[in-house]
Design a protein around this motif. Structure first.
Motif, mmCIF file in Angstrom:
data_model
loop_
_atom_site.group_PDB
_atom_site.id
_atom_site.type_symbol
_atom_site.label_atom_id
_atom_site.label_comp_id
_atom_site.label_asym_id
_atom_site.label_seq_id
_atom_site.Cartn_x
_atom_site.Cartn_y
_atom_site.Cartn_z
ATOM 1 N N GLU A 14 0.844 -1.181 0.000
ATOM 2 C CA GLU A 14 0.000 0.000 0.000
ATOM 3 C C GLU A 14 0.883 1.234 0.000
ATOM 4 O O GLU A 14 1.958 1.244 0.616
ATOM 5 C CB GLU A 14 -0.883 0.035 1.250
ATOM 6 C CG GLU A 14 -1.884 -1.095 1.364
ATOM 7 C CD GLU A 14 -2.634 -1.013 2.685
ATOM 8 O OE1 GLU A 14 -3.697 -0.351 2.720
ATOM 9 O OE2 GLU A 14 -2.136 -1.593 3.664
ATOM 10 N N PHE A 15 0.412 2.285 -0.701
ATOM 11 C CA PHE A 15 1.139 3.540 -0.790
ATOM 12 C C PHE A 15 0.216 4.632 -0.266
ATOM 13 O O PHE A 15 -0.815 4.935 -0.879
ATOM 14 C CB PHE A 15 1.575 3.794 -2.230
ATOM 15 C CG PHE A 15 2.465 2.711 -2.770
ATOM 16 C CD1 PHE A 15 3.844 2.806 -2.670
ATOM 17 C CD2 PHE A 15 1.922 1.562 -3.336
ATOM 18 C CE1 PHE A 15 4.670 1.809 -3.143
ATOM 19 C CE2 PHE A 15 2.739 0.547 -3.814
ATOM 20 C CZ PHE A 15 4.114 0.664 -3.716
ATOM 21 N N PHE A 30 -2.431 5.877 -3.075
ATOM 22 C CA PHE A 30 -1.952 6.096 -4.441
ATOM 23 C C PHE A 30 -1.870 4.776 -5.189
ATOM 24 O O PHE A 30 -1.531 3.737 -4.612
ATOM 25 C CB PHE A 30 -0.561 6.733 -4.427
ATOM 26 C CG PHE A 30 -0.492 8.030 -3.679
ATOM 27 C CD1 PHE A 30 -0.850 9.213 -4.286
ATOM 28 C CD2 PHE A 30 -0.088 8.058 -2.357
ATOM 29 C CE1 PHE A 30 -0.801 10.410 -3.600
ATOM 30 C CE2 PHE A 30 -0.025 9.241 -1.653
ATOM 31 C CZ PHE A 30 -0.396 10.427 -2.284
ATOM 32 N N ASP A 31 -2.143 4.861 -6.492
ATOM 33 C CA ASP A 31 -1.864 3.745 -7.385
ATOM 34 C C ASP A 31 -0.469 3.923 -7.951
ATOM 35 O O ASP A 31 -0.002 5.054 -8.169
ATOM 36 C CB ASP A 31 -2.884 3.698 -8.527
ATOM 37 C CG ASP A 31 -4.285 3.358 -8.041
ATOM 38 O OD1 ASP A 31 -4.392 2.561 -7.090
ATOM 39 O OD2 ASP A 31 -5.253 3.900 -8.604
ATOM 40 N N VAL A 55 4.330 6.734 -9.164
ATOM 41 C CA VAL A 55 2.941 7.035 -8.811
ATOM 42 C C VAL A 55 2.146 7.326 -10.075
ATOM 43 O O VAL A 55 2.609 8.020 -10.978
ATOM 44 C CB VAL A 55 2.888 8.242 -7.849
ATOM 45 C CG1 VAL A 55 1.453 8.711 -7.639
ATOM 46 C CG2 VAL A 55 3.520 7.878 -6.514
ATOM 47 N N VAL A 56 0.925 6.802 -10.144
ATOM 48 C CA VAL A 56 0.015 7.081 -11.244
ATOM 49 C C VAL A 56 -0.965 8.153 -10.773
ATOM 50 O O VAL A 56 -1.631 7.990 -9.748
ATOM 51 C CB VAL A 56 -0.747 5.819 -11.676
ATOM 52 C CG1 VAL A 56 -1.760 6.158 -12.765
ATOM 53 C CG2 VAL A 56 0.228 4.751 -12.174
ATOM 54 N N GLY A 57 -1.027 9.276 -11.497
ATOM 55 C CA GLY A 57 -1.961 10.326 -11.124
ATOM 56 C C GLY A 57 -1.279 11.459 -10.381
ATOM 57 O O GLY A 57 -0.062 11.660 -10.476
ATOM 58 N N ALA A 58 -2.084 12.200 -9.613
ATOM 59 C CA ALA A 58 -1.606 13.413 -8.946
ATOM 60 C C ALA A 58 -0.578 13.083 -7.877
ATOM 61 O O ALA A 58 -0.676 12.064 -7.194
ATOM 62 C CB ALA A 58 -2.778 14.165 -8.329
ATOM 63 N N GLY A 102 7.688 9.017 -12.106
ATOM 64 C CA GLY A 102 8.729 8.251 -11.430
ATOM 65 C C GLY A 102 9.330 9.119 -10.335
ATOM 66 O O GLY A 102 10.083 10.051 -10.621
ATOM 67 N N ASP A 103 8.970 8.851 -9.089
ATOM 68 C CA ASP A 103 9.371 9.715 -7.985
ATOM 69 C C ASP A 103 10.685 9.260 -7.359
ATOM 70 O O ASP A 103 10.882 8.067 -7.099
ATOM 71 C CB ASP A 103 8.296 9.721 -6.897
ATOM 72 C CG ASP A 103 7.003 10.363 -7.383
ATOM 73 O OD1 ASP A 103 7.072 11.121 -8.359
ATOM 74 O OD2 ASP A 103 5.949 10.099 -6.790
#
Length: 359
Positions: A14-15, A30-31, A55-58, A102-103
């Motif tokens: 889980e994120f 987050f996805d 992360v996908v999205g905001a 890509g964080d």
């Protein structure tokens, strides 16, 4: 011992978004892109934990907390936080309405490793070091966790200051180092302070043994750093005159690798020394501990690198036993300290780990 390599193991992640000041979860999740997440822990690195998370999205407004759950066929379930991280930079792509980032993420120690004192940090004779460590941590919005065994009554033996423009993590390590404490960070994002323990004083956290529990991949890589080894450390302090406070004008201690060490003076025929000067008058036992810590970290030359499934709770700094009777020219049974873990956040949480051989 739990068989973490059991067939049928299921890993999930889980994120979660976390408030950077309270370290409480906000409820937002987050996805992430499949197969593109990893966390690396380094015992000798500035921030200890770093990560790459797509992360996908905001993007998150605060911190990202990674939670890992392992389920085994026998019903064993282990759920724990792996790390709580700042996003320090990212790159991304957008296609067909899908935005992926890509964080580059770092532990909450980045608050101190990337910040310097803007004023001199004064301390007074008799002032408690724990109060000063806490003040530095909290000055950047962090939260401190004091680990068991730490003597919070330790105080300065003289008044002085740490100069402005000193890196804040350096300042924390200066304060902690005077009394043989160790700064760190935990998976919840708390900065930690604990008494330093010699690797030889630590219990074995896990045993890697060939053919047992399928926890590690056969074979290991081997490296040596003979040119960087120190086999003698001299720790000392001095001042211009005896100030009548019972400490005298100077004191020093010397520690060396034992004769049986392969890099000792007795076996190599030469010294490779390190001198450490302290600012404060310090007792001989404390100076001996400082010297011994430096030897622990710079007096070993052999490392091995292994691959294994994720072992819940295994951390850098832990001592493990490595047994392998099939891959080398002779069987090995080594005590090692874990100095690096690179974990892929996928099936079995596969890790590449670097171990310092203690023999």
């Amino acid at each position: 011992m739990t068989d973490w390599g059991a067939s049928g193991r299921i890993d999930s992640y889980e994120f979660l978004e976390v408030d950077p000041f309270t370290l409480e979860e906000t409820g937002r999740t987050f996805d992430v892109a499949d197969g593109e997440q990893s966390i690396t822990w380094g015992y000798y690195t500035d921030n200890i934990a770093t990560a790459k998370i797509a992360v996908v999205g905001a993007p998150p407004d605060g911190l990202i907390r990674v939670r890992h759950t392992v389920r085994l066929p026998d019903g064993t379930v282990d759920c724990r936080n792996l790390a709580t991280l700042f996003v320090d930079g990212f790159s991304g792509s957008a296609s067909g309405g899908l935005v992926k980032r890509g964080d580059a993420c770092y532990s909450t120690l980045i608050r101190y490793t990337k910040e310097s004192l803007i004023n001199d940090f004064a301390y007074r004779e008799g002032g408690l070091l724990l109060d000063e460590v806490r003040a530095l941590v909290e000055s950047e919005g962090g939260k401190l966790r004091v680990l068991p065994g730490l003597d919070g009554s330790r105080a300065h033996t003289r008044s002085d200051f740490i100069e402005r423009d000193t890196n804040k993590m350096t300042a924390l390590n200066i304060l902690a180092g005077w009394v043989s404490w160790q700064m760190g960070v935990d998976p919840d994002g708390y900065v930690t302070v604990a008494p330093y323990r010699l690797p030889s004083e630590k219990a074995v956290s896990y045993t890697f043994e060939a053919g047992e529990n399928c926890t590690y991949v056969a074979g290991y890589d081997y490296s040596t750093t003979r040119g960087e080894v120190v086999n003698r450390v001299v720790v000392y302090w001095s001042r211009e005159k005896d100030e009548g406070d019972g400490w005298g004008p100077t004191s020093r201690v010397q520690v060396e690798l034992p004769d049986e060490s392969q890099c000792s003076y007795r076996r190599t025929g030469r010294h490779q020394s390190k001198l450490i000067q302290l600012d404060d008058p310090t007792g001989d036992d404390e100076m001996r501990a400082i010297g011994q810590r430096y030897l622990d970290e710079n007096g070993a030359i052999d490392y091995i690198t292994i691959q294994h499934v994720g072992i819940p709770g295994l951390q850098v700094g832990d001592v493990v036993r490595y047994i392998n009777d099939s891959d080398g020219s002779a069987p090995v049974d080594w005590l090692c300290m874990v100095t690096e873990i690179d974990m892929k956040l996928g099936h079995a949480a596969m890790c590449t780990s670097k171990l310092k051989v203690m023999r």
